[in-house]
Design a protein around this motif. Structure first.
Motif, short mmCIF file in Angstrom:
data_model
loop_
_atom_site.label_atom_id
_atom_site.label_comp_id
_atom_site.label_asym_id
_atom_site.label_seq_id
_atom_site.Cartn_x
_atom_site.Cartn_y
_atom_site.Cartn_z
N GLY A 81 17.43 30.51 19.35
CA GLY A 81 16.59 29.64 18.28
C GLY A 81 16.37 30.43 17.12
N ALA A 82 16.50 31.61 16.88
CA ALA A 82 16.24 32.27 15.60
C ALA A 82 17.01 32.27 14.43
N GLY A 83 18.09 31.12 14.70
CA GLY A 83 18.77 30.84 13.38
C GLY A 83 20.00 31.68 13.06
N LYS A 84 20.50 32.42 14.20
CA LYS A 84 21.48 33.30 14.07
C LYS A 84 22.68 32.92 13.41
N SER A 85 23.19 31.70 13.80
CA SER A 85 24.46 31.25 13.39
C SER A 85 24.18 30.56 11.86
N THR A 86 23.00 30.00 11.87
CA THR A 86 22.79 29.38 10.26
C THR A 86 22.76 30.77 9.28
N GLY A 87 21.97 31.75 9.83
CA GLY A 87 21.71 32.79 9.01
C GLY A 87 23.18 33.26 8.63
N GLY A 88 24.27 33.41 9.51
CA GLY A 88 25.40 34.04 9.34
C GLY A 88 26.15 33.07 8.24
N ARG A 89 25.96 31.70 8.59
CA ARG A 89 26.74 30.80 7.81
C ARG A 89 26.28 31.03 6.09
N MET A 90 24.95 31.14 5.98
CA MET A 90 24.58 31.31 4.68
C MET A 90 25.02 32.34 3.92
N LEU A 91 24.97 33.69 4.73
CA LEU A 91 25.55 34.91 4.20
C LEU A 91 26.82 34.79 3.66
N ILE A 92 27.99 34.26 4.48
CA ILE A 92 29.20 34.24 4.10
C ILE A 92 29.52 33.32 2.99
N ARG A 93 28.78 32.14 3.01
CA ARG A 93 29.06 31.19 1.99
C ARG A 93 28.58 31.36 0.67
N ILE A 94 27.86 32.58 0.63
CA ILE A 94 27.59 33.02 -0.81
C ILE A 94 28.86 33.61 -1.34
N GLU A 116 32.20 32.98 0.29
CA GLU A 116 33.58 32.09 0.85
C GLU A 116 33.08 30.55 0.13
N GLY A 117 32.09 30.21 -0.38
CA GLY A 117 31.92 28.80 -0.30
C GLY A 117 31.46 27.97 0.54
N MET A 118 30.99 26.63 0.30
CA MET A 118 30.34 25.84 1.53
C MET A 118 31.58 25.80 2.71
N SER A 119 32.53 25.77 2.41
CA SER A 119 33.56 25.51 3.60
C SER A 119 33.77 26.61 4.43
N GLY A 120 33.12 27.85 4.11
CA GLY A 120 33.09 29.08 4.81
C GLY A 120 32.22 28.72 6.26
N ASP A 121 32.76 29.27 7.29
CA ASP A 121 32.28 28.81 8.54
C ASP A 121 32.35 30.16 9.63
N LEU A 122 31.53 29.97 10.80
CA LEU A 122 31.66 30.98 11.63
C LEU A 122 32.96 30.53 12.72
N ARG A 123 33.37 31.53 13.31
CA ARG A 123 34.55 31.22 14.33
C ARG A 123 34.24 31.82 15.92
N ARG A 124 34.78 31.17 16.90
CA ARG A 124 34.75 31.95 18.10
C ARG A 124 35.79 33.31 18.10
N ALA A 125 35.59 34.31 18.78
CA ALA A 125 36.29 35.50 18.89
C ALA A 125 37.95 35.07 19.35
N PRO A 126 39.03 35.13 18.76
CA PRO A 126 39.97 34.82 19.21
C PRO A 126 40.39 35.71 20.54
N LYS A 127 41.18 34.99 21.32
CA LYS A 127 41.71 35.87 22.56
C LYS A 127 42.24 36.75 22.65
N ASP A 128 43.24 37.17 21.27
CA ASP A 128 44.07 38.09 21.39
C ASP A 128 43.83 38.90 20.09
N GLU A 129 44.38 40.16 19.91
CA GLU A 129 44.24 40.79 18.46
C GLU A 129 45.04 40.19 17.40
N GLU A 130 46.39 39.74 17.78
CA GLU A 130 47.23 39.17 16.82
C GLU A 130 46.60 37.81 16.28
N ASN A 131 45.67 36.77 16.90
CA ASN A 131 45.07 35.82 16.40
C ASN A 131 44.01 36.12 15.65
#
Length: 489
Positions: free
Chosen positions: A199-212, A214-229
């Protein structure tokens, strides 16, 4: 006109394309098309569903009254254009951030008109770059940024900090230093790891940092299952953000190290021949999570822990992001102002830290503002070093044995002898079993200690190796208590 007198379709397409587009190749041999006078370039072989050069060529031919052409004619024309472009000059393409002439760097705003930000130690301006200086590559991950505001007087930085839930002023300063580093195409920056209670807003804080960046379309992702992806996602954008990490495998940890400091992959181009293509990448990386368990020492050197706290007053998502979108131009303008200020000052580069470029940036930020960022960065590395030791029983056992050595004393043995000594020290001569993952051979122990060298050195224990006439050895040295700023990063 007789059919024999008609100009072949491929020639019509080729003449039209070379009249309106500039074609060039990158150092890896990929041929790009660039509308003359416009900085955005597209690979001519792209088969993407939107924004491919093939599509813009077809639309241009139709709108300019040249007609509609079948796929084979366009393919033949592009084959010829590609062959001709291989003899043209070589020029790299960049995603989001690029080096420019005279010490300047560029930030792509992702706009259709090509307007970008030129950042120089003397100031910044919004303009369209000369295609010969900067060629932008865009993908579906390239979002549009607003035009940054001028003369913000630092109000944007204050607004950003009010929206985020950073626990301390030192954490805020480290976040600012990372954002400035993201605007530098040649500065490897450590990966912020946003941590804190639920509840500390980690995901929201991460989005705010990257959108500075990458723009408002920038978002967080789940870690891919393999290195290639993971590499595919990293190569298609500038800042990559992985959300809600709870476990970090050795392969994922190694991949993250490569992303932060840079690496290259070579893959087979086609299954029908022996040709290959190269994928080089070094990107800013951001992570969020409550706890990822044991952190490997090499990754710890490349992390930047940013702790958040639970907000006292909750706001709805709609309210929060509406305010963020409103202040984003001012935030970006303030960040650019501060970046110019930082790049205009000189500072000594700390020689004892692994991420020397980022450490130098922190020193410059201190010289420009007096924030004390470098001290905060050192403290964060100390905390990570403690986390590595707390999660590694072998490191704890080595430090426990080192306490028995006198200051200045060196102890030399073979790796097998060290394994026997440390195993006996841990299990109390068989009174308790060795833990899972404990080295089983001298070679495994030697490799583990090599990984732990920076961590142990920060605690005043040096591990060295060498060879004599009788064989290889490992040496443990306790030169003395480390100074408050002694690191081997």
């Amino acid at each position: 006109m007789a059919d024999d007198d008609k100009t072949p379709a491929r020639e019509v397409i080729t003449d039209y394309a070379r009249e309106r587009f500039r074609y060039f190749r990158t150092p890896d041999g990929t041929v790009y098309a660039q509308r003359k006078g416009h900085p955005v370039a597209r690979p001519i072989r792209s088969q993407g569903t939107t924004g491919s050069h093939r599509q813009e060529l077809m639309v241009g031919l139709y709108r300019d009254g040249k007609g509609m052409f079948n796929g084979s004619a366009i393919k033949e024309a592009l084959d010829l254009i590609e062959a001709l472009a291989l003899s043209e000059s070589v020029q790299p393409v960049y995603i989001r951030v690029a080096p420019g002439f005279d010490g300047a760097t560029w930030l792509d705003l992702g706009r259709d008109d090509g307007q970008s930000v030129r950042i120089h130690p003397t100031g910044w301006e919004i303009t369209v770059p000369d295609p010969c200086e900067v060629s932008w590559r865009r993908t579906q991950l390239t979002g549009e940024l607003p035009l940054p505001a001028k003369d913000t007087d630092g109000k944007g930085i204050d607004a950003l900090m009010r929206l985020c839930n950073f626990a301390t002023a030192e954490t805020e300063c480290l976040a600012i230093a990372w954002l400035i580093g993201c605007l530098g195409p040649s500065v490897p920056v450590p990966a912020p790891f946003l941590t804190g209670p639920q509840g500390a807003g980690k995901s929201t804080g991460g989005r705010m940092l990257i959108r500075i960046v990458e723009g408002m379309s920038g978002d967080l992702r789940r870690a891919p299952k393999d290195e290639e992806n993971l590499i595919a996602a990293v190569s298609a954008g500038w800042v990559t953000a992985l959300d809600n990490l709870s476990h970090m495998t050795p392969d994922l940890s190694d991949a993250m190290c490569c992303i932060v400091t840079g690496a290259e992959n070579v893959k087979r181009a086609l299954f029908t021949d022996g040709d290959v293509f190269r994928v080089g990448y070094r990107r800013p990386l951001l992570l969020t999570g409550i706890d990822v368990g044991v952190i490997r020492p090499d990754l710890a050197e490349r992390l930047l822990p940013l702790r958040l706290e639970r907000p006292k007053v909750r706001r709805t998502e709609a309210e929060l992001w509406t305010e963020y979108a409103e202040v984003l131009p001012v935030v970006l303008g303030s960040l650019l102002d501060l970046t110019v200020k930082v790049r205009s000052v000189k500072a000594e580069t700390p020689t004892d830290l692994r991420m020397a470029d980022f450490a130098h940036l922190c020193a410059q930020l201190d010289a420009a503002t007096g924030f004390g960022v470098l001290a905060a960065y050192r403290a964060s590395l100390d905390d990570l070093n403690d986390d590595v030791i707390e999660g590694d029983l072998l490191a704890q056992t080595v430090l426990r044995h080192a306490e028995t050595l006198s200051t200045g004393m060196a102890q030399r043995m073979t790796s097998t002898e060290w394994l026997h000594l440390l195993s006996g020290l841990y299990n109390g001569d068989g009174l308790r079993p060795l833990p899972k993952g404990w080295p089983t051979t001298g070679k495994v122990l030697s490799d583990r200690l090599k990984r732990l060298q920076p961590t142990l050195a920060a605690r005043g224990v040096l591990i060295d190796s060498g060879r004599t006439n009788t064989g290889r050895y490992l040496e443990m040295i306790r030169p003395g208590a480390p100074s408050p700023h002694q690191h081997s990063f």
